[in-house]
Write an enzyme that holds these catalytic residues in place. Structure first.
Site, mmCIF file in Angstrom:
data_model
loop_
_atom_site.group_PDB
_atom_site.id
_atom_site.type_symbol
_atom_site.label_atom_id
_atom_site.label_comp_id
_atom_site.label_asym_id
_atom_site.label_seq_id
_atom_site.Cartn_x
_atom_site.Cartn_y
_atom_site.Cartn_z
ATOM 1 N N GLU A 135 8.044 -8.910 -11.139
ATOM 2 C CA GLU A 135 6.994 -7.804 -11.153
ATOM 3 C C GLU A 135 6.389 -7.710 -12.433
ATOM 4 O O GLU A 135 7.089 -8.275 -13.231
ATOM 5 C CB GLU A 135 7.282 -6.369 -10.406
ATOM 6 C CG GLU A 135 7.687 -6.440 -8.965
ATOM 7 C CD GLU A 135 7.804 -5.073 -8.578
ATOM 8 O OE1 GLU A 135 7.773 -4.132 -9.133
ATOM 9 O OE2 GLU A 135 8.059 -4.831 -7.272
ATOM 10 N N HIS A 255 -1.526 2.846 -10.650
ATOM 11 C CA HIS A 255 -1.211 1.356 -10.339
ATOM 12 C C HIS A 255 -2.391 0.600 -10.235
ATOM 13 O O HIS A 255 -3.601 0.891 -9.502
ATOM 14 C CB HIS A 255 -0.631 1.457 -8.822
ATOM 15 C CG HIS A 255 0.240 0.509 -8.659
ATOM 16 N ND1 HIS A 255 -0.353 -0.849 -8.108
ATOM 17 C CD2 HIS A 255 1.444 0.109 -8.619
ATOM 18 C CE1 HIS A 255 0.530 -1.802 -7.926
ATOM 19 N NE2 HIS A 255 1.754 -1.278 -8.223
ATOM 20 N N ARG A 304 1.911 -2.797 -16.216
ATOM 21 C CA ARG A 304 0.557 -2.142 -15.476
ATOM 22 C C ARG A 304 -0.409 -1.582 -16.030
ATOM 23 O O ARG A 304 -1.828 -1.608 -15.790
ATOM 24 C CB ARG A 304 1.372 -1.061 -14.503
ATOM 25 C CG ARG A 304 2.210 -1.501 -13.485
ATOM 26 C CD ARG A 304 2.955 -0.519 -12.691
ATOM 27 N NE ARG A 304 3.658 -0.920 -11.637
ATOM 28 C CZ ARG A 304 4.335 -0.477 -10.552
ATOM 29 N NH1 ARG A 304 4.593 0.684 -10.883
ATOM 30 N NH2 ARG A 304 5.048 -0.966 -9.687
ATOM 31 N N HIS A 365 -0.825 6.907 -9.726
ATOM 32 C CA HIS A 365 0.695 6.558 -9.059
ATOM 33 C C HIS A 365 1.921 6.914 -9.420
ATOM 34 O O HIS A 365 2.710 7.539 -8.766
ATOM 35 C CB HIS A 365 0.719 4.662 -9.365
ATOM 36 C CG HIS A 365 1.783 4.123 -8.707
ATOM 37 N ND1 HIS A 365 2.249 4.186 -7.338
ATOM 38 C CD2 HIS A 365 3.037 3.372 -9.209
ATOM 39 C CE1 HIS A 365 3.324 3.400 -7.209
ATOM 40 N NE2 HIS A 365 3.786 2.809 -8.272
ATOM 41 N N ARG A 400 5.697 3.218 -17.406
ATOM 42 C CA ARG A 400 6.799 2.557 -16.911
ATOM 43 C C ARG A 400 6.739 1.236 -16.522
ATOM 44 O O ARG A 400 5.585 0.792 -16.073
ATOM 45 C CB ARG A 400 6.913 3.362 -15.414
ATOM 46 C CG ARG A 400 8.081 3.002 -14.496
ATOM 47 C CD ARG A 400 8.122 3.850 -13.187
ATOM 48 N NE ARG A 400 6.961 3.657 -12.295
ATOM 49 C CZ ARG A 400 7.044 2.931 -11.289
ATOM 50 N NH1 ARG A 400 8.332 2.200 -11.000
ATOM 51 N NH2 ARG A 400 6.334 2.771 -10.187
#
Length: 567
Positions: A135, A255, A304, A365, A400
């Site tokens: 990811e 997100h 992100r 998110h 994060r």
């Protein structure tokens, strides 16, 4: 920046509620039933502590079961905790607490294996090894997943089965209201309202010398979010009213790829997991241009905050409201095997990712900040602990790293349980004194939408000094104590009070960070301030003659001095 400032009357007092009409006694009360709360409860109960779980809705209605991508840990060949550490520190944009990250990545693999031993079933390769994917921000395939894209649901299932087998008492459909303290200022339990039972405002309590907050996030403070309806910042608001410190609240991660359902869409929106990009999907504009190429070495798999900003910039350049995710080259078989949940969600809304581009846009998110804790989950209020998304352990910094959240819930919940066993008395909880102070002014339930729209417009993906000031003034005006009759106490008005308090504190700390860093994006300060930006903003409510005052001060670390570090 360190001076305490007054808040509008009625914005930060205890929630107006009648005295508890009933009580349950325990050694430990855990508020929340996601991965963090259930893990902490199981560990405490296994050590012989009388443990009660309080959950706002059903036991599996929190954010954990919505987690699609998976859980990150150095479990694959060639990977190591040091590599996981490095990726996490980069994603955190210079604000991670390296001690906390090292704790996460070194204890994480064993915690995942204990979860598997408990009964969680993860996807495997034909030879039996765990199936691992990538990811955003990860240089290795280290994301373990279950059911293709239903990892959270499987983890929740396994933990709930263990809770039921252990016979742990649960109180469902219960909104936690405020922390109870003893005469020495130590946590002594929580008041709560069991929705749908008794009077509309009927209130009870769980009395316990150890209170563990695992209430999840606050995504519902914005109009569009991936968070479920229960994520109204209740734990952060409760902790603030109790005098606990919060840290890094300005860092709300948006997100990048949330299914775009129209400009008027509100509430929980379908998430398109980062794992889709990890398997080779591309982000494109309407002309098919992969606009992230050349912007970062990992392109669509950049951290992100970078991807969300790139999407937002492209949308502004082209005057559009969304971009597209192109995974048509996967084919039907891969979509059905690897991402069945996402496939079904898209088709429900009339989009078939097998043949169509998927419209996506950023949405609120994950809260990287929260209640300030040490490495064992202790907060600045004795007897009060926090873990999971409600907590700020220092792991995430300003942004994060994908799939570190489930791992953080596991690792730090286990550490909390060990700390509780050493910190909390085994004897029954003390009798708390009655709550005192000017109550919060309750707004009607429809004010929730007003708070969300204000926050989305002035404190969302893009922020500025002018926008934040306007948002702060508008939030204060909602609680200025005019001659209207306040709303009646109840779950909906208490939730709105929590959202308003969290929103107001978030805006205050966002005003104090005059730079762009991680998921905090200031249009009027487009770059990072390396001279003064590598600090954390800690906020707390302090008593004042006219009501609670908000104190915000910078510090070099999210963590305060620890007690004994749990081995």
């Amino acid at each position: 920046m360190s001076a305490a400032r007054p808040l509008a009357p009625g914005i930060a007092g205890p929630l107006p509620a009648p005295p508890p009409g009933w009580a349950i006694e325990a050694d430990v009360v855990v508020v929340g039933s996601g991965v963090a709360g259930l893990t902490a409860a199981l560990r405490c109960a296994a050590a012989g502590r009388r443990t009660v779980i309080v959950t706002k809705a059903r036991l599996d209605d929190g954010s954990t079961r919505w987690a699609q991508g998976g859980i990150a840990a150095a479990l694959g060949a060639g990977d190591s905790p040091e590599q996981h550490l490095a990726d996490t520190l980069v994603a955190g944009a210079g604000l991670c607490d390296e001690r906390a990250v090292r704790t996460l990545v070194t204890e994480g693999p064993a915690a995942v294996r204990r979860l598997i031993a408990l009964g969680a079933t993860f996807d495997t390769e034909p030879g039996g090894d765990l199936s691992l994917t990538r990811e955003g921000g990860h240089h290795r395939r280290r994301i373990a997943h279950a059911g293709g894209d239903a990892t959270g649901a499987e983890i929740s299932r396994a933990l709930l089965a263990a809770v039921r087998a252990a016979g742990i008492e649960t109180v469902r459909h219960a909104l936690a209201l405020d922390l109870l303290k003893d005469a020495d200022g130590r946590a002594a339990g929580v008041t709560l309202h069991v929705m749908g039972e008794g009077r509309h405002d009927g209130v009870g309590a769980v009395l316990a010398p150890a209170v563990v907050l695992a209430t999840g996030g606050m995504g519902q403070v914005f109009s569009a979010t991936t968070n479920p309806p229960v994520s109204t910042g209740d734990g952060v608001a409760l902790a603030l009213r109790a005098g606990a410190e919060v840290s890094d609240l300005e860092f709300v991660q948006f997100h990048p790829t949330v299914l775009y359902l129209g400009a008027d869409a509100e509430g929980q929106q379908p998430l398109i997991s980062e794992a889709v990009r990890g398997e080779g999907a591309h982000l494109v504009d309407a002309a098919g241009v992969r606009f992230l190429l050349g912007q970062h070495e990992l392109a669509e798999l950049a951290p992100r905050d970078i991807v969300a900003k790139a999407i937002t910039r492209r949308m502004r350049e082209l005057g559009t409201e969304h971009m597209y995710l192109d995974a048509r080259h996967f084919g039907a078989a891969m979509w059905e095997r690897r991402f069945p949940t996402i496939l079904a969600a898209c088709r429900t809304h009339g989009i078939d990712p097998v043949t169509d581009l998927v419209p996506v846009a950023p949405a609120a998110h994950y809260a990287s900040g929260g209640v300030r804790t040490d490495l064992a989950g202790r907060t600045t209020v004795p007897g009060l602990y926090a873990c999971g998304e409600v907590a700020c352990t220092g792991v995430h910094g300003a942004n994060r790293l994908a799939s570190n959240s489930l791992l953080e819930g596991l690792v730090f919940a286990e550490r909390i349980a060990a700390a509780v066993l050493g910190d909390a008395p085994v004897a029954g909880p003390p009798v708390p004194p009655p709550a005192a102070g000017q109550p919060s002014w309750l707004l009607p339930p429809e004010a929730r939408g007003t708070v969300q729209r204000l926050m989305t417009a002035g404190a969302g993906v893009l922020r500025s000094a002018a926008g934040l000031a306007e948002t702060a003034a508008a939030l204060d005006a909602l609680a200025d104590g005019d001659d209207r009759k306040p709303a009646e106490p109840g779950a909906d008005t208490w939730e709105t009070a929590n959202l308003r308090l969290v929103a107001r504190v978030l805006v205050a700390v966002a005003q104090g960070r005059a730079e762009t860093r991680g998921s905090h994006w200031r249009e009027d300060h487009p770059g990072p301030d390396e001279a003064s930006g590598r600090h954390h903003l800690v906020a707390a409510l302090r008593p004042g003659a006219a009501g609670p005052r908000l104190a915000v001060h910078p510090t070099e670390s999210t963590a305060f001095p620890d007690g004994p570090v749990v081995p």
